[in-house]
Write an enzyme that holds these catalytic residues in place. Structure first.
Site, short mmCIF file in Angstrom:
data_model
loop_
_atom_site.label_atom_id
_atom_site.label_comp_id
_atom_site.label_asym_id
_atom_site.label_seq_id
_atom_site.Cartn_x
_atom_site.Cartn_y
_atom_site.Cartn_z
N TYR A 1 26.47 -8.10 18.87
CA TYR A 1 25.30 -9.00 18.89
C TYR A 1 24.31 -8.57 19.96
O TYR A 1 23.10 -8.68 19.79
CB TYR A 1 25.76 -10.44 19.13
N PHE B 1 -4.36 -3.82 4.26
CA PHE B 1 -3.13 -3.93 3.49
C PHE B 1 -2.79 -5.42 3.39
O PHE B 1 -3.04 -6.18 4.32
CB PHE B 1 -1.97 -3.14 4.09
N THR B 2 -2.20 -5.80 2.26
CA THR B 2 -2.01 -7.22 1.95
C THR B 2 -1.32 -8.02 3.07
O THR B 2 -1.88 -8.99 3.57
CB THR B 2 -1.20 -7.37 0.64
N ASP C 1 -1.11 1.21 11.98
CA ASP C 1 -0.11 0.90 10.97
C ASP C 1 0.48 2.26 10.62
O ASP C 1 -0.11 3.04 9.86
CB ASP C 1 -0.76 0.22 9.77
N LYS D 1 9.40 3.21 4.58
CA LYS D 1 8.67 4.36 4.04
C LYS D 1 9.05 5.61 4.84
O LYS D 1 10.05 6.22 4.56
CB LYS D 1 7.15 4.10 4.09
N ARG E 1 -3.19 -2.52 -8.26
CA ARG E 1 -3.82 -2.61 -6.94
C ARG E 1 -5.32 -2.73 -7.21
O ARG E 1 -6.06 -1.77 -7.20
CB ARG E 1 -3.53 -1.37 -6.09
N PHE F 1 -0.41 -11.62 -6.28
CA PHE F 1 0.06 -10.54 -7.18
C PHE F 1 1.57 -10.55 -7.39
O PHE F 1 2.06 -10.13 -8.42
CB PHE F 1 -0.39 -9.17 -6.65
N1 F0G Z 1 1.53 -1.53 5.97
C1 F0G Z 1 1.41 -0.77 4.87
C2 F0G Z 1 0.33 0.27 4.81
C3 F0G Z 1 2.28 -0.96 3.79
O1 F0G Z 1 2.15 -0.19 2.72
C4 F0G Z 1 3.29 -1.96 3.89
C5 F0G Z 1 4.19 -2.21 2.77
C6 F0G Z 1 3.37 -2.71 5.05
C7 F0G Z 1 2.48 -2.47 6.07
C8 F0G Z 1 4.38 -3.82 5.22
O2 F0G Z 1 5.64 -3.29 5.44
O3 F0G Z 1 6.95 -4.05 3.44
O4 F0G Z 1 8.08 -3.25 5.51
O5 F0G Z 1 6.94 -5.42 5.51
N2 F0G Z 1 3.97 -1.74 1.63
C9 F0G Z 1 4.80 -1.87 0.45
C10 F0G Z 1 4.10 -1.23 -0.72
C11 F0G Z 1 5.25 -3.25 0.18
O6 F0G Z 1 4.64 -1.32 -1.82
O7 F0G Z 1 3.05 -0.64 -0.56
P1 F0G Z 1 6.98 -4.05 4.95
#
Ligand code: F0G
Length: 456
Positions: free
Chosen positions: A71, A123-124, A214, A257, A381, A448
C-alpha cells in the site's frame, strides 16, 4: 524500395470475431449507430482508439509477476518514478489512474474561476476538466490545423501571434498555463516542432505563464521532429523527446498511449510547491502517492513500456504502419486529413459524403457504415465530439468532421490495414447510398460516448 517489417514477432494470439452482415446490422441497431456502444465481441478490427489497446511485450508480461503491491512505499512505484525522471526529465512525478486523473488534479490546482487556458486545439477530457474548474479554453493552434487539405509538416504548432493576442486581451495573470498537446489528437495526430515548443516556452516565460504539455503521444511527436525538422535526423528519439519536454514546466500523461500499457498515467512537474499540493489531491482522488490508482504490476509494466517506446525501431515501425494504411487511401483518392498523423488516419467525412449537411452527422454516419460493411470499428471526431458551447448551448460546429481510424500499438499487422483499405474503397464507390443520422438521445456531457442515433 526494400520492404520492412515489424520489429517484433508474435508470441500469443487472440482470435477475432467475424460476424455476418446481418449480425453486424443487428449489433449496429442495438448500439444506436454509435460505435462506442458496440460490444467488442462484435468487432473484427477495432480502430476505435489507440488508448489502452496496446499489446504488451513479453518483458512487460513477465514483470507483472514482480509487481510490489504494498500500500505504501512500493518498489514498483520507485522504479516507475525513476524511469519517468530519467526518460522524461521532470523533477517530480505522481501516479494517476490514467491521463484524465492527472488533468483533474492539474486543473483544480492551477485554475481559478474566470481564467483562460490557451491550447493547440482541444481534447475532450482535458477541456472538460479546464471548464469544470471555471476556465475558458482558447484555441491558438495555427489556422492550417483546421483545414484537412493543407499539408504542413507541423500542423500542431501554436500560432504565436494568436497566443500573444490572448495574453494582451485577458492579461497574463488570468492565464495559469498554456496547454500544449504533442501530438494533437483531434487535428489528426499532428506534431509540434521543436522550434515552436521553444518559442512558446520563451514567450510564456517572459510573461510569467507556465507551459504544461499533454504528453500523451509525445514519442510519436519526437519521431516527426527527427524526420522533418533540420538538425534532428541523426539524433536518438530518446534525446529528442527529452529536449522537447525541457521546454515545459510539467505534463499530464495518459500512459495508455505512449507508455505502451493498458492502464495508467502520471502528472509530472518541476515545481516543488505544486508537487506537494498535487500530492494531497492524488490521495483524495487517485490513491496513495505511491500507486495513484495503479496496481504495483501496472507500474512495473509502465516503467518497461516507457523505455520500449523510445526504441528507435519501435517508433519508426509504429509511424510507418499508420502510413501503410493512409498512403493506400490517398492513392485510391479517398479524402483524408493531410499529412498522415502519428496514431491514426482520419477520413474527411465532409468530402466523403458531400451530400450530407453537418447537422446530419456525416462522420457518425460514415463510422456506422464502415462497421456495417466490414466489422471495422472507428470513431466519430466531429460535431458530436465537439459538444455544445457552454455559454449559448448551441452545437459547436468544428471545421473538421472526421472519422478516426486509430491504430493500436503492436496489435494488428499490415494485412489488417489492407482489409480496412479495401472496405473503405468499396464504401467510397457507393457513398451516395450512405444516409445521415438523427440523434435520438443526447447525454448532457461528453455526449459522444452514450448518444444514440437512427438513420434519417
Ligand atoms: N489527452 C489526449 C490528447 C488524449 O488523446 C487522451 C485520451 C487524454 C488526454 C486522456 O487520457 O484516456 O488516459 O484519461 N484519448 C483517448 C482517445 C481516449 O481515444 O483518443 P486518458
Amino acid at each position: 524500395v526494400r520492404r520492412t517489417a515489424e520489429p517484433y514477432k508474435i508470441k500469443s494470439v487472440e482470435t477475432l470475431a467475424m460476424l455476418s452482415y446481418d449480425e453486424r446490422k443487428e449489433a449496429l441497431i442495438k448500439a444506436g449507430y454509435n460505435t462506442f456502444l458496440i460490444d467488442s465481441a462484435d468487432v473484427y478490427i477495432d480502430l476505435l482508439t489507440d488508448s489502452g489497446t496496446t499489446a504488451m511485450s513479453d518483458a512487460q508480461w513477465g514483470a507483472l509477476m514482480t509487481g510490489d503491491e504494498a500500500y505504501a512505499g512500493s518498489k514498483s512505484w520507485k522504479k516507475l518514478e525513476e524511469t519517468v525522471r530519467e526518460v522524461y526529465g521532470y523533477r517530480y512525478v505522481l501516479p494517476t489512474h490514467q491521463g484524465r486523473g492527472a488533468e483533474n488534479i492539474l486543473s483544480q490546482l492551477k485554475i481559478k474561476d474566470g481564467d483562460f487556458i490557451p491550447g493547440n486545439m482541444y481534447f475532450t477530457t482535458t477541456r472538460a476538466h479546464q471548464e469544470m474548474n471555471g476556465a475558458k479554453f482558447v484555441d491558438v493552434i495555427i489556422d492550417e490545423a483546421h483545414d484537412p487539405n493543407v499539408n504542413h509538416p507541423f500542423k500542431g504548432n501554436i500560432d504565436l501571434t494568436k497566443l500573444q493576442k490572448v495574453i494582451d486581451d485577458v492579461g497574463a495573470e488570468n492565464i495559469p498555463y498554456v496547454c500544449l498537446a504533442v501530438t494533437v489528437n483531434l487535428a489528426g495526430g499532428q506534431p509540434v516542432s521543436m522550434e515552436n515548443m521553444k518559442d512558446v516556452y520563451s514567450l510564456c516565460k517572459s510573461n510569467g505563464i507556465d507551459v504544461f504539455l499533454d504528453a500523451t503521444r509525445c514519442v510519436e511527436n519526437a519521431y516527426f521532429i527527427k524526420e522533418r525538422e533540420d538538425g534532428f535526423a541523426d539524433k536518438k528519439i530518446a534525446a529528442i523527446l527529452k529536449e522537447m519536454l525541457s521546454y515545459s514546466d510539467g505534463c499530464t500523461m495518459s500512459g495508455k498511449k505512449d507508455c505502451l500499457v493498458n492502464i495508467g498515467g502520471f502528472l509530472a512537474m518541476n515545481d516543488e510547491e505544486l508537487y506537494i499540493r498535487s500530492r494531497e489531491l492524488v490521495v483524495v482522488y487517485e490513491g496513495m502517492p505511491s500507486y495513484g490508482g495503479m496496481a504495483g504490476r501496472d507500474m512495473e509494466a509502465m516503467a518497461i513500456g516507457i523505455r520500449e517506446a523510445v526504441d528507435d525501431h519501435y517508433i519508426e515501425h509504429r509511424i510507418q504502419q499508420v502510413r501503410h494504411l493512409g498512403d493506400q487511401l490517398i492513392d485510391a483518392g479517398i479524402p483524408i486529413v493531410l499529412p498522415i498523423g502519428g496514431h491514426a488516419v482520419f477520413l474527411d467525412a465532409r468530402k466523403f459524403l458531400p451530400h450530407l449537411k453537418q447537422e446530419d452527422f456525416p462522420a457518425q454516419a460514415l463510422a456506422a457504415a464502415l462497421y456495417l460493411d466490414s466489422g471495422v470499428r472507428s470513431m466519430e471526431r466531429g460535431i458530436i465530439s465537439a459538444g455544445r458551447n457552454i455559454e449559448t448551448g448551441e452545437n459547436n460546429t468544428p471545421k473538421l468532421e472526421l472519422v478516426r481510424l486509430t491504430i493500436p500499438r503492436r496489435v494488428y499487422t499490415n494485412n489488417h490495414m489492407n482489409v480496412v483499405v479495401d472496405s473503405i474503397i468499396d464504401l467510397f464507390n457507393k457513398r451516395d447510398e450512405i444516409c445521415g443520422l438523427q440523434m435520438d438521445y443526447e447525454p448532457p456531457t461528453l455526449r459522444f460516448f452514450n448518444a444514440r442515433f437512427s438513420p434519417l
